[in-house]
Design an enzyme around this catalytic site. Structure first.
Site, PDB file in Angstrom:
ATOM      1  N   TYR A   1      -4.154  14.372   2.071  1.00 42.33           N
ATOM      2  CA  TYR A   1      -3.595  13.127   1.554  1.00 42.33           C
ATOM      3  C   TYR A   1      -4.307  12.778   0.255  1.00 42.33           C
ATOM      4  CZ  TYR A   1      -1.401   8.522   2.175  1.00 42.33           C
ATOM      5  OH  TYR A   1      -0.634   7.385   2.043  1.00 42.33           O
TER       6      TYR A   1
ATOM      7  N   LYS B   1       4.843   4.855  -1.527  1.00 38.60           N
ATOM      8  CA  LYS B   1       5.070   6.286  -1.753  1.00 38.60           C
ATOM      9  C   LYS B   1       6.511   6.726  -1.501  1.00 38.60           C
ATOM     10  CE  LYS B   1       0.362   8.052  -1.053  1.00 38.60           C
ATOM     11  NZ  LYS B   1      -0.403   6.807  -0.903  1.00 38.60           N
TER      12      LYS B   1
ATOM     13  N   ALA C   1       0.846  -1.195   0.000  1.00 40.37           N
ATOM     14  CA  ALA C   1       0.000   0.000   0.000  1.00 40.37           C
ATOM     15  C   ALA C   1       0.883   1.248   0.000  1.00 40.37           C
ATOM     16  CB  ALA C   1      -0.983  -0.044   1.162  1.00 40.37           C
ATOM     17  N   SER C   2       0.685   2.170   0.947  1.00 38.57           N
ATOM     18  CA  SER C   2       1.363   3.468   0.880  1.00 38.57           C
ATOM     19  C   SER C   2       2.836   3.433   1.274  1.00 38.57           C
ATOM     20  CB  SER C   2       0.625   4.492   1.738  1.00 38.57           C
ATOM     21  OG  SER C   2      -0.571   4.867   1.102  1.00 38.57           O
ATOM     22  N   ILE C   3       3.373   2.289   1.633  1.00 37.61           N
ATOM     23  CA  ILE C   3       4.831   2.196   1.746  1.00 37.61           C
ATOM     24  C   ILE C   3       5.464   2.339   0.356  1.00 37.61           C
ATOM     25  CG2 ILE C   3       6.754   0.688   2.410  1.00 37.61           C
ATOM     26  CD1 ILE C   3       5.156  -0.319   4.706  1.00 37.61           C
TER      27      ILE C   3
END
Length: 402
Positions: A193, A88, A84-86
Site C-alpha cells: 500500500y 482513491k 482519507a483513502s475513500i
C-alpha cells in the site's frame, strides 16, 4: 439529496436463490442498529452514518451518535467527513477515464510526465515504474504510516507526508522527499500500500492540463452530481470532528496527533481539509458525505453509468496484481481502486466472490457485492476503529445475517 433508487443493470450473476431481500427482512435493521448502538455505547466510535443499498434501493439509512462530542452536535445524514483513502477509488476512476479517452496508457512510464521522479532501489538502480504499478500499489513505493513506530524508516526521516498531515505542503515538495527514499522492492514483483495515488494525482493534472480538483470534478463529480465531494471543505461548519481511538473514550484529534495502528503510527492534521494551500492528495485528500460515496459506488456496481464504459469497470473489478497482493484479508487481491475478494472461504467472509472493498483512515469502510447487488457505506469519525477495528466487520456480518 440522493434519490432512493439507481437506474441500470449490474449485469452480475446472482447467487443461487437470488439476492437476499433485505428490505423484507424485519431483523436486518435491528441487527445493524444493534451494531451501531453497541459501538457508540462502548465508546469505540463517537458517531456514524451508515447506508445500505440493494439492487438500487436504499434499504437502510441511519445517522447515529455525535458529530462533535464536546459541542454535543448530533450526527446527521448530510454530515461531511474527511474521506482519507475513500479518495482513491474516485481518483482511480478519473484516471481510467483518461485511459478510455486515449490520453494515457496504463503501460506508460511515470517519467513521461514526471521526468525527475526516479526513485532508486537499494542497489542504486532506477527501474521503470508504470501507471499500472502506481495504480495497483505494485510500484515499490510505500506509506510513512506503515513504517515501524520504533526505529522508524526513511519516509519518517525524510518527513514524507501521507497526504493526511502537514497543511500547506506542496505536491512538488512531498514528491521531492519521497523520491529520496529507496524503493521497497523492484516494481511489479510485490504489493505494498503506497503513495502511488498521490503521484498519479500529479500526473492527472499534467495530462489534463487542469488542477487535480478541477479535473476530478469535470470527469466524475459533476456527471454524477456528487456535490459534497471536494479537496477542501466548502462549509467548515458541516465537517465532522475527528477522533482517535482511546480509553476510556476516543480522543479529539488536533494537528500533529500520532495515532497507533498495528505496530506503526499515522500522523493526522485535521485542519488540512480547510487549507486550500495543501496539495490535493489523490490518495487521501477528499471530503464528502455518505450519500455521494454511495452514489459513486452504485455507479461502479451498475457498470460505470455516465462516467466509465462497462469494459473499463470490468477491468477495475478484477485482481490486477497477479497474485502478489496481500491486502485486507487472505484471499483478497487488488484491482484498480480497491481490494477484490477472490476466495471468500479463505477470507472467512460471507461476501460473494468478486466483492470489492476498502476504507479510510479517519474511520471508514465500504464494500460492493455485485453478485448480491449490494452496496454498503459506513462512515465514522473515529480512527482506527471505524476502519480496521471490530466495527466494519460487525457491520458486514449484520448485513449478511451474522
Amino acid at each position: 439529496m440522493m434519490d432512493n433508487a439507481f437506474d441500470a443493470l449490474s449485469g452480475a450473476p446472482l447467487p443461487p436463490g437470488g439476492a437476499p431481500a433485505l428490505a423484507q427482512d424485519d431483523r436486518f435493521q435491528g441487527r445493524l442498529d444493534g451494531v451501531i448502538d453497541r459501538a457508540i455505547a462502548e465508546k469505540r466510535i463517537v458517531g456514524a452514518v451508515v447506508l445500505v443499498a440493494q439492487d438500487g434501493e436504499i434499504v437502510y439509512r441511519r445517522a447515529a451518535g455525535l458529530s462533535d462530542r464536546e459541542a454535543a452536535t448530533r450526527m446527521h445524514e448530510g454530515s461531511v467527513f474527511r474521506l482519507a483513502s475513500i479518495t482513491k477509488p474516485i481518483v482511480s476512476a478519473a484516471l481510467m477515464r483518461l485511459v478510455e479517452d486515449g490520453k494515457l496508457s496504463l503501460d506508460h512510464p511515470l517519467t513521461r510526465w514526471l521526468p525527475d521522479f526516479r526513485p532508486r532501489l537499494e542497489d542504486g538502480s532506477q527501474p521503470v515504474i508504470t501507471i499500472h504499478q502506481l495504480l495497483t500499489h505494485t510500484s515499490g513505493l510505500g506509506y510513512r504510516f506503515l513504517e515501524p513506530a520504533v526505529g522508524g524508516g526513511p519516509y519518517g526521516r525524510l518527513n514524507v507526508s501521507d497526504g493526511l498531515d502537514q497543511p500547506g505542503l506542496s505536491l512538488e515538495e512531498n514528491l521531492g522527499r519521497l523520491v529520496q527514499a529507496p524503493l521497497l522492492f523492484p516494481p511489479g514483483t510485490s504489493w505494498r500500500y503506497s503513495l502511488g495515488l498521490d503521484v498519479l494525482g500529479g500526473i492527472l493534472a499534467f495530462v489534463s492540463g487542469k488542477p487535480l480538483p478541477e479535473m476530478i470534478r469535470e470527469t466524475i463529480l459533476a456527471p454524477l452530481q456528487m456535490e459534497s465531494i471536494g479537496f477542501v471543505a466548502a462549509d467548515p461548519a458541516g465537517l465532522v470532528t475527528p477522533y482517535a481511538d482511546g480509553k476510556p473514550e476516543p480522543v479529539r484529534m488536533t494537528d500533529g496527533i500520532a495515532v497507533p495502528i498495528w505496530e506503526a503510527l499515522c500522523l493526522f492534521a485535521p485542519s488540512r481539509a480547510l487549507d486550500a494551500a495543501s496539495y490535493p492528495s489523490g490518495g487521501g485528500g477528499m471530503v464528502g458525505t455518505g450519500d455521494d460515496i454511495l452514489r459513486f459506488l452504485e455507479t461502479i456496481r451498475i457498470g460505470g453509468g455516465a462516467v466509465l464504459k462497462p469494459e473499463t469497470v470490468a477491468a477495475m473489478l478484477r485482481d490486477q496484481t497477479g497474485g502478489n497482493a496481500a491486502t485486507q484479508l487472505p484471499g483478497m487481491g487488488f484491482g484498480y481502486g480497491w481490494a477484490v475478494l477472490e476466495d471468500p472461504e479463505l477470507a472467512q467472509s460471507p461476501q460473494s466472490r468478486g466483492t470489492i472493498q476498502w476504507g479510510g483512515a479517519y474511520g471508514h469502510s465500504w464494500f460492493v457485492d455485485p453478485a448480491r447487488k449490494l452496496t454498503v457505506v459506513a462512515l465514522t469519525n473515529t480512527a482506527f476503529e471505524g476502519m480496521s477495528g471490530a466495527f466494519p466487520l460487525d457491520v458486514r456480518n449484520a448485513v449478511y445475517g451474522g
